[in-house]
Design a protein around this motif. Structure first.
Motif, PDB file in Angstrom:
ATOM      1  N   ILE A  16     -40.326  14.517  10.678  1.00 27.15           N
ATOM      2  CA  ILE A  16     -40.919  13.319  11.276  1.00 27.15           C
ATOM      3  C   ILE A  16     -40.506  13.271  12.739  1.00 27.15           C
ATOM      4  O   ILE A  16     -39.317  13.207  13.054  1.00 27.15           O
ATOM      5  CB  ILE A  16     -40.463  12.036  10.559  1.00 27.15           C
ATOM      6  CG1 ILE A  16     -40.725  12.123   9.053  1.00 27.15           C
ATOM      7  CG2 ILE A  16     -41.168  10.822  11.161  1.00 27.15           C
ATOM      8  CD1 ILE A  16     -42.177  12.265   8.683  1.00 27.15           C
ATOM      9  N   LEU A  17     -41.480  13.313  13.638  1.00 33.03           N
ATOM     10  CA  LEU A  17     -41.226  13.217  15.078  1.00 33.03           C
ATOM     11  C   LEU A  17     -41.398  11.765  15.507  1.00 33.03           C
ATOM     12  O   LEU A  17     -42.447  11.164  15.270  1.00 33.03           O
ATOM     13  CB  LEU A  17     -42.198  14.113  15.845  1.00 33.03           C
ATOM     14  CG  LEU A  17     -42.099  15.619  15.546  1.00 33.03           C
ATOM     15  CD1 LEU A  17     -43.298  16.359  16.139  1.00 33.03           C
ATOM     16  CD2 LEU A  17     -40.806  16.196  16.095  1.00 33.03           C
ATOM     17  N   LEU A  18     -40.379  11.199  16.107  1.00 30.67           N
ATOM     18  CA  LEU A  18     -40.398   9.774  16.429  1.00 30.67           C
ATOM     19  C   LEU A  18     -41.126   9.449  17.729  1.00 30.67           C
ATOM     20  O   LEU A  18     -41.440   8.295  17.974  1.00 30.67           O
ATOM     21  CB  LEU A  18     -38.967   9.238  16.508  1.00 30.67           C
ATOM     22  CG  LEU A  18     -38.176   9.194  15.204  1.00 30.67           C
ATOM     23  CD1 LEU A  18     -36.820   8.517  15.431  1.00 30.67           C
ATOM     24  CD2 LEU A  18     -38.948   8.467  14.117  1.00 30.67           C
ATOM     25  N   GLY A  19     -41.374  10.439  18.573  1.00 39.55           N
ATOM     26  CA  GLY A  19     -41.950  10.129  19.885  1.00 39.55           C
ATOM     27  C   GLY A  19     -40.847   9.700  20.819  1.00 39.55           C
ATOM     28  O   GLY A  19     -39.943  10.474  21.138  1.00 39.55           O
ATOM     29  N   VAL A  20     -40.886   8.455  21.269  1.00 39.55           N
ATOM     30  CA  VAL A  20     -39.829   7.898  22.125  1.00 39.55           C
ATOM     31  C   VAL A  20     -39.169   6.758  21.353  1.00 39.55           C
ATOM     32  O   VAL A  20     -39.683   5.642  21.326  1.00 39.55           O
ATOM     33  CB  VAL A  20     -40.381   7.386  23.464  1.00 39.55           C
ATOM     34  CG1 VAL A  20     -39.231   6.944  24.372  1.00 39.55           C
ATOM     35  CG2 VAL A  20     -41.212   8.461  24.157  1.00 39.55           C
ATOM     36  N   PRO A  21     -38.043   7.024  20.690  1.00 39.55           N
ATOM     37  CA  PRO A  21     -37.392   5.988  19.867  1.00 39.55           C
ATOM     38  C   PRO A  21     -37.054   4.740  20.679  1.00 39.55           C
ATOM     39  O   PRO A  21     -36.525   4.813  21.785  1.00 39.55           O
ATOM     40  CB  PRO A  21     -36.115   6.698  19.387  1.00 39.55           C
ATOM     41  CG  PRO A  21     -36.412   8.157  19.474  1.00 39.55           C
ATOM     42  CD  PRO A  21     -37.320   8.310  20.662  1.00 39.55           C
ATOM     43  N   GLY A  22     -37.407   3.598  20.103  1.00 40.38           N
ATOM     44  CA  GLY A  22     -37.135   2.328  20.755  1.00 40.38           C
ATOM     45  C   GLY A  22     -38.261   1.841  21.649  1.00 40.38           C
ATOM     46  O   GLY A  22     -38.285   0.681  22.049  1.00 40.38           O
ATOM     47  N   LEU A  23     -39.184   2.735  21.975  1.00 42.20           N
ATOM     48  CA  LEU A  23     -40.304   2.358  22.845  1.00 42.20           C
ATOM     49  C   LEU A  23     -41.645   2.603  22.155  1.00 42.20           C
ATOM     50  O   LEU A  23     -42.649   2.884  22.802  1.00 42.20           O
ATOM     51  CB  LEU A  23     -40.240   3.150  24.159  1.00 42.20           C
ATOM     52  CG  LEU A  23     -38.996   2.930  25.030  1.00 42.20           C
ATOM     53  CD1 LEU A  23     -39.048   3.817  26.267  1.00 42.20           C
ATOM     54  CD2 LEU A  23     -38.864   1.466  25.439  1.00 42.20           C
ATOM     55  N   GLU A  24     -41.639   2.493  20.819  1.00 43.58           N
ATOM     56  CA  GLU A  24     -42.861   2.765  20.059  1.00 43.58           C
ATOM     57  C   GLU A  24     -44.022   1.866  20.475  1.00 43.58           C
ATOM     58  O   GLU A  24     -45.177   2.314  20.493  1.00 43.58           O
ATOM     59  CB  GLU A  24     -42.601   2.610  18.557  1.00 43.58           C
ATOM     60  CG  GLU A  24     -41.732   3.696  17.946  1.00 43.58           C
ATOM     61  CD  GLU A  24     -40.243   3.440  18.124  1.00 43.58           C
ATOM     62  OE1 GLU A  24     -39.443   4.251  17.626  1.00 43.58           O
ATOM     63  OE2 GLU A  24     -39.889   2.406  18.754  1.00 43.58           O
ATOM     64  N   GLN A 269     -23.683  12.444  25.488  1.00 45.33           N
ATOM     65  CA  GLN A 269     -23.730  11.541  24.331  1.00 45.33           C
ATOM     66  C   GLN A 269     -23.922  10.075  24.732  1.00 45.33           C
ATOM     67  O   GLN A 269     -24.414   9.271  23.941  1.00 45.33           O
ATOM     68  CB  GLN A 269     -22.445  11.674  23.505  1.00 45.33           C
ATOM     69  CG  GLN A 269     -22.304  12.983  22.744  1.00 45.33           C
ATOM     70  CD  GLN A 269     -21.775  14.112  23.606  1.00 45.33           C
ATOM     71  OE1 GLN A 269     -21.433  13.899  24.757  1.00 45.33           O
ATOM     72  NE2 GLN A 269     -21.696  15.312  23.038  1.00 45.33           N
ATOM     73  N   ASN A 270     -23.530   9.717  25.945  1.00 47.64           N
ATOM     74  CA  ASN A 270     -23.631   8.322  26.367  1.00 47.64           C
ATOM     75  C   ASN A 270     -24.970   7.990  27.029  1.00 47.64           C
ATOM     76  O   ASN A 270     -25.210   6.840  27.397  1.00 47.64           O
ATOM     77  CB  ASN A 270     -22.494   7.995  27.348  1.00 47.64           C
ATOM     78  CG  ASN A 270     -21.122   8.105  26.682  1.00 47.64           C
ATOM     79  OD1 ASN A 270     -20.971   7.801  25.498  1.00 47.64           O
ATOM     80  ND2 ASN A 270     -20.130   8.549  27.435  1.00 47.64           N
ATOM     81  N   VAL A 271     -25.830   8.988  27.170  1.00 46.63           N
ATOM     82  CA  VAL A 271     -27.147   8.757  27.767  1.00 46.63           C
ATOM     83  C   VAL A 271     -28.067   8.138  26.719  1.00 46.63           C
ATOM     84  O   VAL A 271     -28.101   8.596  25.572  1.00 46.63           O
ATOM     85  CB  VAL A 271     -27.736  10.085  28.285  1.00 46.63           C
ATOM     86  CG1 VAL A 271     -29.133   9.863  28.863  1.00 46.63           C
ATOM     87  CG2 VAL A 271     -26.817  10.702  29.327  1.00 46.63           C
ATOM     88  N   PRO A 272     -28.815   7.080  27.049  1.00 47.21           N
ATOM     89  CA  PRO A 272     -29.728   6.460  26.075  1.00 47.21           C
ATOM     90  C   PRO A 272     -30.709   7.474  25.489  1.00 47.21           C
ATOM     91  O   PRO A 272     -31.186   8.369  26.194  1.00 47.21           O
ATOM     92  CB  PRO A 272     -30.454   5.392  26.903  1.00 47.21           C
ATOM     93  CG  PRO A 272     -29.530   5.098  28.042  1.00 47.21           C
ATOM     94  CD  PRO A 272     -28.819   6.382  28.343  1.00 47.21           C
ATOM     95  N   LEU A 273     -31.011   7.302  24.205  1.00 45.55           N
ATOM     96  CA  LEU A 273     -31.849   8.266  23.504  1.00 45.55           C
ATOM     97  C   LEU A 273     -33.242   8.363  24.106  1.00 45.55           C
ATOM     98  O   LEU A 273     -33.800   9.473  24.242  1.00 45.55           O
ATOM     99  CB  LEU A 273     -31.949   7.884  22.020  1.00 45.55           C
ATOM    100  CG  LEU A 273     -32.730   8.853  21.122  1.00 45.55           C
ATOM    101  CD1 LEU A 273     -32.147  10.261  21.193  1.00 45.55           C
ATOM    102  CD2 LEU A 273     -32.734   8.340  19.687  1.00 45.55           C
ATOM    103  N   HIS A 274     -33.834   7.236  24.475  1.00 46.04           N
ATOM    104  CA  HIS A 274     -35.183   7.292  25.032  1.00 46.04           C
ATOM    105  C   HIS A 274     -35.207   8.052  26.354  1.00 46.04           C
ATOM    106  O   HIS A 274     -36.204   8.703  26.697  1.00 46.04           O
ATOM    107  CB  HIS A 274     -35.764   5.881  25.218  1.00 46.04           C
ATOM    108  CG  HIS A 274     -35.049   5.041  26.215  1.00 46.04           C
ATOM    109  ND1 HIS A 274     -34.005   4.204  25.881  1.00 46.04           N
ATOM    110  CD2 HIS A 274     -35.215   4.908  27.561  1.00 46.04           C
ATOM    111  CE1 HIS A 274     -33.564   3.587  26.959  1.00 46.04           C
ATOM    112  NE2 HIS A 274     -34.278   3.999  27.991  1.00 46.04           N
TER     113      HIS A 274
END
Length: 315
Positions: A16-24, A269-274
């Protein structure tokens, strides 16, 4: 999360590819710049190929390597963009396990190939500037063809361990990839086994193979600069150096995002996922978009050919 995502499975049927998590909710808007980049890449690289094919005066080593670069850029961008747009526009997030491995292989294979093409282009500039009288005898058409075939073979073999290793790992955590495409390091992180060999091989490819390419390019340009500074007149020095500007700009557009993404994904690791995801998209789409623009603007022969082509159509 469903049980199928947490139970043990050796090879999941789908990821499952989420795209840009948090910015769906903003996926449609996010797709606009990426779709624009892809459109420019397609039009620009096909224009380069068409221009070189139809103009006999451009049938030389530099332009043959440029065509190889254009084909590589088309494959890299096309290997990720259709699925990416399906995620952003239609929320089509599933990707077959085998399709994921194929996409992963193509991304790494043609990225390594692109790095090799930049080395070949640097060698072409070195011979043209440092040994101009021997250029036509050193870089003959058979030699250019053999260089292209050697790059295809080497990049194909170097990228092959990525899908082979990914296929052998068991997956018991999740089948969700927080990206818009199947990047090797992202898939490896989903495995529930000792995957250090995959990580080590990825680092080997970045720092040894691509690092060696950068070293060869640097050595070529060291010799090129020495030859340029030995030219007596300033105008001649600037004119000679001007033949290298396009190549240098393309190198920067390729290697800087490449190294930045590789280091950020492993150590940021501290960089936001999006932010991770957006950089991952940009690093694969930026070079295919910029290369035809750089060469179209900076290379006089291509500019002149395009000008003649469009003025002829208008008349």
């Amino acid at each position: 999360m469903s049980d199928s995502n947490t139970t043990h499975f050796s090879n999941p049927s789908t990821f499952i590819l989420l795209g840009v998590p948090g910015l769906e909710a903003s996926h449609v808007w996010i797709s606009i710049p990426f779709c624009t980049m892809y459109t420019i890449a397609i039009l620009g690289n096909f224009t380069i190929l068409f221009t070189v094919k139809t103009d006999p005066s451009l049938h030389g080593p530099m332009y043959y390597f440029l065509c190889m670069l254009a084909i590589t850029d088309l494959v890299v961008s096309t290997s990720i963009m259709p699925k990416m747009l399906a995620i952003y526009w239609f929320n089509s997030r599933e990707i077959n396990f085998s399709s994921c491995l194929i996409q992963l292989y193509f991304i790494h294979c043609f990225s390594v190939m692109e790095s090799g093409i930049f080395v070949a282009m640097a060698f072409d500039r070195y011979v043209a500037i440092c040994h101009p009288l021997r250029h036509s005898t050193i870089l003959t058409n058979p030699v250019v063809t053999n260089i292209g075939l050697a790059m295809m073979l080497c990049s194909g073999l170097l990228a092959l361990p990525f899908p082979l290793l990914v296929r052998q790992w068991p997956y018991c955590r999740t089948n969700i990839i927080p990206l818009s495409y199947c990047a090797h390091i992202a898939v490896v992180k989903l495995a529930c086994a000792d995957t250090r060999i995959s990580s080590y091989y990825g680092l080997f490819l970045v720092f040894c193979v691509i690092g060696l390419d950068v070293l060869f390019i640097a050595l070529s340009y060291t010799q090129i600069l020495r030859a340029i500074f030995s030219i007596p007149t300033k105008d001649a020095r600037l004119k000679t150096f001007g033949t290298c500007i396009s190549h240098l700009c393309s190198i920067l557009a390729f290697y800087i995002p490449n190294f930045f993404f590789s280091l950020m994904y492993r150590f940021g690791q501290n960089v936001p996922l999006h932010f991770h995801v957006l950089i991952a998209n940009i690093y694969l789409l930026m070079p295919p978009m910029l290369n035809p623009i750089i060469y179209g603007v900076r290379t006089k022969q291509i500019r002149d050919r395009l000008h003649r082509l469009f003025t002829h159509k208008r008349t």
